[in-house]
Design a protein around this motif. Structure first.
Motif, PDB file in Angstrom:
ATOM      1  N   GLY A  78       0.800  -1.223   0.000  1.00 10.51           N
ATOM      2  CA  GLY A  78       0.000   0.000   0.000  1.00 10.51           C
ATOM      3  C   GLY A  78       0.828   1.266   0.000  1.00 10.51           C
ATOM      4  N   ALA A  79       2.132   1.158   0.264  1.00  9.18           N
ATOM      5  CA  ALA A  79       3.020   2.327   0.258  1.00  9.18           C
ATOM      6  C   ALA A  79       3.669   2.464  -1.112  1.00  9.18           C
ATOM      7  CB  ALA A  79       4.090   2.170   1.336  1.00  9.18           C
ATOM      8  N   PRO A  80       4.155   3.667  -1.466  1.00  6.43           N
ATOM      9  CA  PRO A  80       4.872   3.839  -2.735  1.00  6.43           C
ATOM     10  C   PRO A  80       6.081   2.903  -2.803  1.00  6.43           C
ATOM     11  CG  PRO A  80       4.368   5.972  -1.761  1.00  6.43           C
ATOM     12  CD  PRO A  80       4.029   4.939  -0.725  1.00  6.43           C
ATOM     13  N   VAL A  81       6.278   2.287  -3.979  1.00  7.45           N
ATOM     14  CA  VAL A  81       7.386   1.341  -4.155  1.00  7.45           C
ATOM     15  C   VAL A  81       8.578   2.088  -4.744  1.00  7.45           C
ATOM     16  CG1 VAL A  81       8.121  -0.825  -5.208  1.00  7.45           C
ATOM     17  CG2 VAL A  81       5.738  -0.527  -4.496  1.00  7.45           C
ATOM     18  N   LEU A  82       9.584   2.338  -3.918  1.00 14.39           N
ATOM     19  CA  LEU A  82      10.748   3.113  -4.341  1.00 14.39           C
ATOM     20  C   LEU A  82      12.004   2.258  -4.469  1.00 14.39           C
ATOM     21  CD1 LEU A  82      10.165   6.234  -2.048  1.00 14.39           C
ATOM     22  CD2 LEU A  82       9.408   5.891  -4.411  1.00 14.39           C
TER      23      LEU A  82
ATOM     24  N   GLY B  21       5.963  -7.135   1.708  1.00 11.46           N
ATOM     25  CA  GLY B  21       6.503  -5.957   1.047  1.00 11.46           C
ATOM     26  C   GLY B  21       6.635  -6.153  -0.448  1.00 11.46           C
ATOM     27  N   ARG B  22       6.935  -5.031  -1.133  1.00  6.93           N
ATOM     28  CA  ARG B  22       7.089  -5.043  -2.585  1.00  6.93           C
ATOM     29  C   ARG B  22       8.358  -4.309  -2.994  1.00  6.93           C
ATOM     30  NH1 ARG B  22       1.235  -3.728  -5.473  1.00  6.93           N
ATOM     31  NH2 ARG B  22       0.322  -5.796  -5.153  1.00  6.93           N
ATOM     32  N   VAL B  23       8.933  -4.766  -4.117  1.00  7.93           N
ATOM     33  CA  VAL B  23      10.050  -4.059  -4.748  1.00  7.93           C
ATOM     34  C   VAL B  23       9.730  -3.923  -6.232  1.00  7.93           C
ATOM     35  CG1 VAL B  23      11.768  -4.859  -3.080  1.00  7.93           C
ATOM     36  CG2 VAL B  23      11.305  -6.231  -5.133  1.00  7.93           C
ATOM     37  N   SER B  24      10.431  -3.027  -6.898  1.00  7.08           N
ATOM     38  CA  SER B  24      10.177  -2.754  -8.312  1.00  7.08           C
ATOM     39  C   SER B  24      11.208  -3.453  -9.198  1.00  7.08           C
ATOM     40  CB  SER B  24      10.234  -1.244  -8.557  1.00  7.08           C
ATOM     41  OG  SER B  24      10.187  -0.946  -9.939  1.00  7.08           O
TER      42      SER B  24
END
Length: 202
Positions: free
Chosen positions: A83-87, A112-115
């Motif tokens: 839900g947070a910006p993925v930087l 979590g997520r990464v780009s």
């Protein structure tokens, strides 16, 4: 002898009919299993993927990735909370990203997520130092990308890596790689992304 012959033929016909009926029933079972698999996927059970049919084709990719998993270069990163910006970007080739997942505030465990932004279209291998996998989404649309298969890497092949997941991605399209973990020990792990095959233009 004729009555026995007729009885025999009747029994055979009945048996064939029962077999055909049975085949009809079993033909529906894969559809039920596929639906159950879809449900598992939606529940984020990352392991519900078919095994890669020809893992020997991955040997060179795994061998190369294993060198980086053991020798580096290493880059520690903390994934963005869901839900947070993925930087955080993990697009650098031939790099071991040591990923830490933040504690999830809206669900259990860590997530979590990464780009990831591929510069070429093709098949990519996502190699992880843990058994749990990942899910892949198009950043712009939120559409989930189908993962082709997974391969459990034998310890004698590479002790530093445990799982490989294959997915087909398009060039210059940003993707989010999503990871989850119930246990703290699985919330820190290594990721290496390697090209496993190119799209050939005709």
């Amino acid at each position: 002898m004729k009555p026995q012959s007729l009885l025999h033929k009747s029994l055979l016909a009945t048996s064939v009919a029962l077999l055909l009926t049975g085949c009809g029933t079993t033909a529906e079972e894969p559809a039920v299993q596929a639906e159950a698999l879809s449900t598992s996927e939606s529940a984020l059970l990352f392991g519900a993927l078919p095994s890669c049919d020809e893992p020997e084709e991955l040997d060179e990719v795994i061998e190369h990735a294993c060198i980086h998993a053991e020798m580096g270069p290493f880059e520690p990163v903390t994934a963005a909370a869901l839900g947070a910006p993925v930087l955080v970007d993990v697009s650098a080739p031939h790099t071991t990203f040591n990923i830490s997942l933040p504690r999830s505030t809206n669900s259990w465990g860590w997530a979590g997520r990464v780009s990831f932004l591929p510069d070429e279209s093709g098949e990519f291998a996502f190699l992880l130092s843990r058994h749990r996998g990942l899910r892949i989404y198009e950043a712009a649309t939120g559409t989930e990308v189908a993962r082709e298969c997974r391969y459990e890497i034998p310890a004698e092949v590479c002790g530093a890596l445990k799982t490989t997941i294959l997915a087909d991605l398009e060039a210059d399209t940003e993707y989010y790689l999503e990871f989850r973990s119930v246990l703290r020990r699985n919330a820190s792990f290594s990721l290496i992304v390697e090209e496993a095959g190119h799209h050939h233009e005709e």
